[in-house]
Design a protein around this motif. Sequence first.
Motif, mmCIF file in Angstrom:
data_model
loop_
_atom_site.group_PDB
_atom_site.id
_atom_site.type_symbol
_atom_site.label_atom_id
_atom_site.label_comp_id
_atom_site.label_asym_id
_atom_site.label_seq_id
_atom_site.Cartn_x
_atom_site.Cartn_y
_atom_site.Cartn_z
ATOM 1 N N UNK A 29 0.711 -1.217 -0.076
ATOM 2 C CA UNK A 29 -0.007 0.084 0.078
ATOM 3 C C UNK A 29 0.915 1.282 0.035
ATOM 4 N N UNK A 30 1.958 1.253 0.766
ATOM 5 C CA UNK A 30 3.046 2.386 0.694
ATOM 6 C C UNK A 30 3.516 2.553 -0.458
ATOM 7 N N UNK A 31 3.916 1.544 -1.215
ATOM 8 C CA UNK A 31 4.551 1.618 -2.462
ATOM 9 C C UNK A 31 3.522 2.265 -3.447
ATOM 10 N N UNK A 32 2.409 1.680 -3.420
ATOM 11 C CA UNK A 32 1.359 2.408 -4.223
ATOM 12 C C UNK A 32 1.051 3.669 -4.121
ATOM 13 N N UNK A 33 1.043 4.197 -2.830
ATOM 14 C CA UNK A 33 1.123 5.695 -2.448
ATOM 15 C C UNK A 33 2.221 6.568 -2.928
ATOM 16 N N UNK A 34 3.560 5.690 -2.810
ATOM 17 C CA UNK A 34 4.556 6.621 -3.410
ATOM 18 C C UNK A 34 4.541 6.775 -4.967
ATOM 19 N N UNK A 35 4.065 5.607 -5.488
ATOM 20 C CA UNK A 35 3.731 5.772 -6.911
ATOM 21 C C UNK A 35 2.725 6.751 -7.422
ATOM 22 N N UNK A 36 1.602 6.960 -6.600
ATOM 23 C CA UNK A 36 0.818 7.971 -6.951
ATOM 24 C C UNK A 36 1.217 9.480 -6.844
ATOM 25 N N UNK A 37 1.999 9.781 -5.709
ATOM 26 C CA UNK A 37 2.718 10.910 -5.351
ATOM 27 C C UNK A 37 3.681 11.149 -6.568
#
Length: 47
Positions: A29-37
């Motif tokens: 989930x944190x990796x997905x959030x990083x990708x989003x930003x």
Amino acid sequence: MNDLLQHYEIAKKNANKYMRKGQLNAYVDALIEMNHYKKLMKAVIAN
């Protein structure tokens, strides 16, 4: 832009923390959030 960078760095720290603890779902989930930003930062730079 600074806000996006701060959110990205927070997500990156969280990803490292979750990886060390072995919490795979939270890590992904944190990796997905990083990708989003990261995508948002690229869009801001492009405009």
